[in-house]
Motif scaffolding. Structure first.
Motif, PDB file in Angstrom:
ATOM      1  N   ALA A   1      -1.245  -0.732 -16.220  1.00 37.83           N
ATOM      2  CA  ALA A   1      -2.659  -0.586 -16.605  1.00 37.83           C
ATOM      3  C   ALA A   1      -3.600   0.564 -16.703  1.00 37.83           C
ATOM      4  O   ALA A   1      -4.706   0.653 -16.567  1.00 37.83           O
ATOM      5  CB  ALA A   1      -3.350  -1.826 -16.236  1.00 37.83           C
TER       6      ALA A   1
ATOM      7  N   ASP B   1       0.708  -1.300  -0.131  1.00 38.11           N
ATOM      8  CA  ASP B   1      -0.004   0.119   0.242  1.00 38.11           C
ATOM      9  C   ASP B   1       0.671   1.171   0.183  1.00 38.11           C
ATOM     10  O   ASP B   1       1.592   1.545   1.076  1.00 38.11           O
ATOM     11  CB  ASP B   1      -0.779  -0.082   1.275  1.00 38.11           C
ATOM     12  CG  ASP B   1      -1.777   1.320   0.989  1.00 38.11           C
ATOM     13  OD1 ASP B   1      -1.991   1.805   0.099  1.00 38.11           O
ATOM     14  OD2 ASP B   1      -2.562   1.052   2.311  1.00 38.11           O
TER      15      ASP B   1
ATOM     16  N   LYS C   1       0.846   3.073 -10.183  1.00 36.01           N
ATOM     17  CA  LYS C   1      -0.409   2.543 -10.357  1.00 36.01           C
ATOM     18  C   LYS C   1      -1.533   3.373  -9.228  1.00 36.01           C
ATOM     19  O   LYS C   1      -2.722   3.709  -9.709  1.00 36.01           O
ATOM     20  CB  LYS C   1      -0.724   1.008 -10.115  1.00 36.01           C
ATOM     21  CG  LYS C   1      -1.727   0.600 -10.338  1.00 36.01           C
ATOM     22  CD  LYS C   1      -1.835  -1.172 -10.475  1.00 36.01           C
ATOM     23  CE  LYS C   1      -3.021  -1.844 -10.555  1.00 36.01           C
ATOM     24  NZ  LYS C   1      -2.755  -3.211 -10.955  1.00 36.01           N
ATOM     25  N   GLN C   2      -1.048   3.110  -7.997  1.00 41.88           N
ATOM     26  CA  GLN C   2      -1.748   3.869  -6.934  1.00 41.88           C
ATOM     27  C   GLN C   2      -1.579   5.474  -6.689  1.00 41.88           C
ATOM     28  O   GLN C   2      -2.466   6.082  -6.112  1.00 41.88           O
ATOM     29  CB  GLN C   2      -1.356   3.226  -5.490  1.00 41.88           C
ATOM     30  CG  GLN C   2      -1.495   1.710  -5.468  1.00 41.88           C
ATOM     31  CD  GLN C   2      -1.099   1.169  -4.299  1.00 41.88           C
ATOM     32  OE1 GLN C   2      -0.412   1.684  -3.523  1.00 41.88           O
ATOM     33  NE2 GLN C   2      -1.106  -0.216  -4.418  1.00 41.88           N
TER      34      GLN C   2
ATOM     35  N   ALA D   1      -0.372   4.340  -0.601  1.00 42.72           N
ATOM     36  CA  ALA D   1      -1.170   5.639  -0.282  1.00 42.72           C
ATOM     37  C   ALA D   1      -0.888   6.463   0.739  1.00 42.72           C
ATOM     38  O   ALA D   1      -0.628   7.679   0.422  1.00 42.72           O
ATOM     39  CB  ALA D   1      -2.664   5.162   0.138  1.00 42.72           C
ATOM     40  N   PRO D   2      -0.066   6.180   1.908  1.00 43.60           N
ATOM     41  CA  PRO D   2       0.472   6.795   2.972  1.00 43.60           C
ATOM     42  C   PRO D   2       1.703   7.509   2.272  1.00 43.60           C
ATOM     43  O   PRO D   2       1.895   8.907   2.581  1.00 43.60           O
ATOM     44  CB  PRO D   2       0.874   6.050   4.247  1.00 43.60           C
ATOM     45  CG  PRO D   2       0.005   4.692   3.962  1.00 43.60           C
ATOM     46  CD  PRO D   2      -0.137   4.517   2.368  1.00 43.60           C
ATOM     47  N   TYR D   3       2.415   7.048   1.486  1.00 48.59           N
ATOM     48  CA  TYR D   3       3.809   7.688   0.758  1.00 48.59           C
ATOM     49  C   TYR D   3       3.156   8.596  -0.201  1.00 48.59           C
ATOM     50  O   TYR D   3       3.837   9.788  -0.180  1.00 48.59           O
ATOM     51  CB  TYR D   3       4.445   6.490   0.101  1.00 48.59           C
ATOM     52  CG  TYR D   3       5.031   5.612   1.050  1.00 48.59           C
ATOM     53  CD1 TYR D   3       6.103   5.981   2.067  1.00 48.59           C
ATOM     54  CD2 TYR D   3       4.430   4.463   1.109  1.00 48.59           C
ATOM     55  CE1 TYR D   3       6.571   4.983   2.939  1.00 48.59           C
ATOM     56  CE2 TYR D   3       5.208   3.229   2.101  1.00 48.59           C
ATOM     57  CZ  TYR D   3       6.122   3.710   3.045  1.00 48.59           C
ATOM     58  OH  TYR D   3       6.462   2.669   3.848  1.00 48.59           O
TER      59      TYR D   3
ATOM     60  N   LEU E   1       3.555  -0.635  -8.462  1.00 42.98           N
ATOM     61  CA  LEU E   1       2.091  -0.317  -7.600  1.00 42.98           C
ATOM     62  C   LEU E   1       2.284   1.255  -7.235  1.00 42.98           C
ATOM     63  O   LEU E   1       1.427   2.081  -7.051  1.00 42.98           O
ATOM     64  CB  LEU E   1       2.403  -1.240  -6.183  1.00 42.98           C
ATOM     65  CG  LEU E   1       2.007  -2.483  -6.536  1.00 42.98           C
ATOM     66  CD1 LEU E   1       1.999  -3.410  -5.198  1.00 42.98           C
ATOM     67  CD2 LEU E   1       0.966  -2.739  -7.276  1.00 42.98           C
TER      68      LEU E   1
ATOM     69  N   SER F   1       0.345  10.324  -0.297  1.00 44.17           N
ATOM     70  CA  SER F   1      -0.083  11.424   0.259  1.00 44.17           C
ATOM     71  C   SER F   1       1.073  12.605   1.025  1.00 44.17           C
ATOM     72  O   SER F   1       0.748  13.704   0.884  1.00 44.17           O
ATOM     73  CB  SER F   1      -0.983  10.996   1.631  1.00 44.17           C
ATOM     74  OG  SER F   1      -2.160  10.390   0.915  1.00 44.17           O
TER      75      SER F   1
ATOM     76  N   PRO G   1      -4.724   7.747  -9.055  1.00 40.94           N
ATOM     77  CA  PRO G   1      -5.928   7.897  -8.458  1.00 40.94           C
ATOM     78  C   PRO G   1      -5.975   8.845  -7.206  1.00 40.94           C
ATOM     79  O   PRO G   1      -7.074   9.245  -6.866  1.00 40.94           O
ATOM     80  CB  PRO G   1      -6.681   6.567  -8.337  1.00 40.94           C
ATOM     81  CG  PRO G   1      -5.719   5.634  -9.046  1.00 40.94           C
ATOM     82  CD  PRO G   1      -4.227   6.247  -9.181  1.00 40.94           C
ATOM     83  N   LEU G   2      -4.597   8.627  -6.403  1.00 41.30           N
ATOM     84  CA  LEU G   2      -4.796   9.748  -5.342  1.00 41.30           C
ATOM     85  C   LEU G   2      -4.696  10.854  -5.702  1.00 41.30           C
ATOM     86  O   LEU G   2      -4.486  11.840  -4.528  1.00 41.30           O
ATOM     87  CB  LEU G   2      -3.939   8.985  -4.376  1.00 41.30           C
ATOM     88  CG  LEU G   2      -4.087   7.697  -3.674  1.00 41.30           C
ATOM     89  CD1 LEU G   2      -2.935   6.899  -3.188  1.00 41.30           C
ATOM     90  CD2 LEU G   2      -5.057   8.032  -2.591  1.00 41.30           C
ATOM     91  N   GLY G   3      -4.427  11.491  -6.853  1.00 37.49           N
ATOM     92  CA  GLY G   3      -4.355  12.868  -6.954  1.00 37.49           C
ATOM     93  C   GLY G   3      -3.065  13.324  -7.287  1.00 37.49           C
ATOM     94  O   GLY G   3      -2.727  14.507  -7.353  1.00 37.49           O
TER      95      GLY G   3
END
Lengths: 401, 286
Positions: free
Chosen positions: A264, A208, A238-239, A210-212, A235, A214, A242-244
């Motif tokens: 993808a 994951d 890819k991640q 996401a925290p990085y 990853l 952000s 979408p987190l902006g």
């Protein structure tokens, strides 16, 4: 029973004699790659490039009038396994030349073995700077970028683009740390006004991001440097989108069509850049010809690893040709200072550390390309070899005895 | 403030994934006392089946439904023809069997799909983002959390509020007695094991679009799943929920506050829990 034994011995003698004859008529190149396990795909692609180099040489009458024979050797990505199998190839089959690209630990072990048994190990993919630095060996040659070279090239790009806020994210082990250190050092030197707004080392195999992501967004970074490979690269990209995250990425390994396919999401990679010594899009005449012929012969493009392995192996062939012999000492002497002007620009094998001095190419990822349906690298710009090189007295290589 | 909320949200999404992965593992252990080492391999199969189904049908929802059903069948077959045979020999044999099964599945996956990673691509509203307090957030991460919430609730209802749940729990407590009451105990165990496999399949499909589908994904998740069920208490559903939540948030805020040892935090938590409550947060003393 006795008769059977006699036949067995006879058959074996004939077999041994024929292989003995063959040993003299071919030049054997062993390919040290993971050909099983989770990194099989990497090893397979490198192997394909080496095979193609041999094919081209053989179609043009071979090397020194002899056919080139490729011997794939599964390293299993374990130094001990590679050394055991390579020792057998040296002792029993008379193999003198080894090439490989995966795993700097395998490269280190092979370098020591090559030195002990007087063989040649050529790497076209192992990036640890120390292999031609503190651990350099007379019998180890490298025809790819070190982490220093690749980080320097990306630092040049970031400095040229005049980015003010730069974030670094890398895998938390020696490779990631070296890559970030080299990048930051060079960037500070080229553009003191650039600010490193954050550096994060994350565990290898992070699921994951996401925290990085952000944190990167909060830092206000305009560009993100990453030396990540494998899932840690795909990853992250890819991640992030979408987190902006809107910042561009400056990557080591986005020259890989598989990485882009697995992300993808073309939107997540377009606009980011990647640095490598070989890309299928390099705009030299020699490269256009090579790509066209490879495509015709193999039915696909010589992207990334295939191209890298082909070029480096061809460089080895040039050294053997110049030496006029397969004698290891003669090839080493002939290779030092040898210049190869091929598809990826001018390559020179430096005598002081056996590190090839070569330009590095930087390209942006674009949507429309003739190679794949997904996004891929655009035509790259050249970063001259002098700009990314480490001077002989700074490599840490004490020289060869 | 919104910063903290976003990191909390990141933690929730990851907690959702952790619970999905560990729920089947803890169910099978709690109801059958079998520690299923092949659980993560079932999870990987779930993701690969989804990738395969998506290629054929192009419909993610269909993959989300069918892939767990395929695992349900595989789970039933494994229980009926393998696990049941070694059951009488004790737990060590069951453990070894699932261990071997994990190896076989891992190699089979490489043989069938190669070692190249693949992607499960989502479309429609799942691929969109929403705006939460001025921050862009992907719908899919919320979806992962939603699925795991729904699953947790569903499992609780079945196990504690229905007759099936009573029978399953009774079969664990005293299987000869339940058997003599005319209930087919082996069938109950087969059901539990195959539901456990289906749950891991569901986790695989759900994780697919967030992660990538590759032969290393089983090994990558196995440790996480074990940490969750050890911290939560082996076999405890409530424990798995709580442990997933704690670990998800610890991971997220760990990156924010102590980036250099965010990974160590989780193992420190496990060590602390094992010292203070060796049976886990909600575990029962053996």
């Amino acid at each position: 029973m006795k008769k059977l034994l006699t036949i067995c011995i006879a058959v074996m003698t004939v077999l041994m004699m024929t292989t003995g004859v063959m040993a003299e008529s071919t030049i054997k190149i062993a390919v040290v790659e993971p050909l099983s396990g989770n990194f099989k795909d990497i090893g397979d692609r490198y192997l394909e490039g080496v095979h193609y180099a041999a094919k081209v040489a053989n179609e043009n009458g071979g090397l020194l009038g002899k056919k080139v024979e490729i011997i794939p050797m599964d390293s299993e990505l374990k130094p001990a396994v590679a050394v055991r199998k390579a020792t057998k190839l040296i002792m029993k089959d008379g193999v003198n030349f080894f090439v490989g690209g995966t795993g700097s630990s395998v490269g280190g072990a092979m370098s020591v073995l090559a030195n002990k048994k007087n063989a040649i190990m050529l790497s076209y993919g192992m990036a640890a700077t120390s292999l031609t630095g503190e651990k350099c060996s007379r019998n180890f040659f490298r025809a790819c970028a070190t982490t220093d070279n690749q980080s320097y090239a990306l630092a040049h790009w970031v400095a040229d683009q005049k980015f003010k806020k730069v974030f670094c994210i890398a895998q938390d082990y020696s490779f990631g740390k070296q890559a970030v250190d080299a990048f930051v050092t060079k960037l500070k030197e080229l553009n003191p006004a650039a600010e490193i707004v954050g550096t994060v080392m994350h565990p290898v195999g992070t699921k994951d991001f996401a925290p990085y992501v952000s944190q990167i967004i909060a830092s206000g970074a305009e560009v993100v440097f990453t030396s990540n490979w494998g899932n840690d690269l795909t990853l992250l990209l890819k991640q992030a989108k979408p987190l902006g995250l809107k910042a561009q990425f400056a990557c080591y390994y986005l020259n890989d069509e598989n990485a882009i396919r697995v992300v993808a999401n073309d939107e997540a990679v377009i606009g980011s850049v990647t640095a490598e010594i070989y890309m299928v899009t390099i705009p030299t005449e020699a490269n256009k010809k090579f790509v066209e012929q490879f495509k015709k012969s193999e039915g696909r493009y010589p992207t990334w690893l295939r191209g890298k392995a082909y070029l480096a192996t061809t460089f080895l062939f040039k050294a053997i040709e110049k030496a006029g012999s397969t004698d290891v000492d003669k090839v080493i002497t002939a290779w030092e200072g040898l210049v190869y002007e091929g598809p990826a620009g001018k390559w020179t094998m430096r005598a002081c550390d056996h590190q090839t001095q070569m330009p590095i190419w930087i390209a942006e990822i674009i949507k429309n390309n003739p190679y794949f349906e997904h996004a891929y690298v655009a035509t790259p710009e050249e970063v001259a070899s002098e700009k990314v090189s480490v001077p002989c007295d700074k490599t840490g290589c004490p020289g060869f005895q | 403030m919104s910063d903290i909320a976003i990191f909390f949200l990141h933690g929730l999404a990851y907690a959702g994934l952790l619970f999905l992965v560990s729920s089947g593992l803890t169910l099978v252990f709690g109801m059958m006392s079998v520690l299923n080492f092949a659980h993560a391999s079932f999870y990987m199969l779930g993701a690969y089946f989804a990738y395969w189904l998506l290629q054929i049908t192009g419909n993610f929802w269909l993959a989300l439904l069918i892939s767990p059903l395929m695992l349900l069948v595989i789970g039933a077959l494994v229980e009926r023809f393998l696990l049941r045979k070694v059951h009488v020999l004790g737990h060590v044999h069951e453990l070894l069997l699932t261990f071997g099964l994990a190896y076989i599945i891992d190699e089979a996956v490489k043989l069938i799909w190669g070692t190249n990673p693949h992607a499960i691509i989502i479309s429609g509203f799942l691929a969109h983002t929403v705006n939460i307090m001025g921050v862009t957030y992907p719908v899919y991460r919320l979806f992962v959390f939603g699925v795991s919430m729904a699953l947790g609730l569903f499992m609780w209802l079945i196990l504690f509020k229905t007759r099936i749940g009573i029978i399953v729990r009774a079969a664990v407590e005293d299987s000869p007695m339940v058997g003599s009451l005319g209930i087919n105990v082996p069938l109950v165990f087969m059901g539990v094991f195959s539901v456990g496999a289906a749950l891991s399949g569901l986790a695989g499909v759900t994780a697919g679009p967030l992660l990538s589908v590759d032969p290393g994904m089983a090994g990558a998740i196995l440790v996480d799943a074990f940490v969750v069920i050890v911290v939560g208490g082996m076999g405890s559903l409530g424990g798995a929920v709580l442990a997933s939540f704690i670990i998800g948030e610890l991971q997220s805020f760990g990156v924010l506050l102590f980036p250099d040892f965010s990974l160590a935090l989780i193992y420190m938590l496990m060590a602390v829990v094992l010292v203070i409550r060796p049976e886990g947060l909600f575990g029962e003393k053996q």
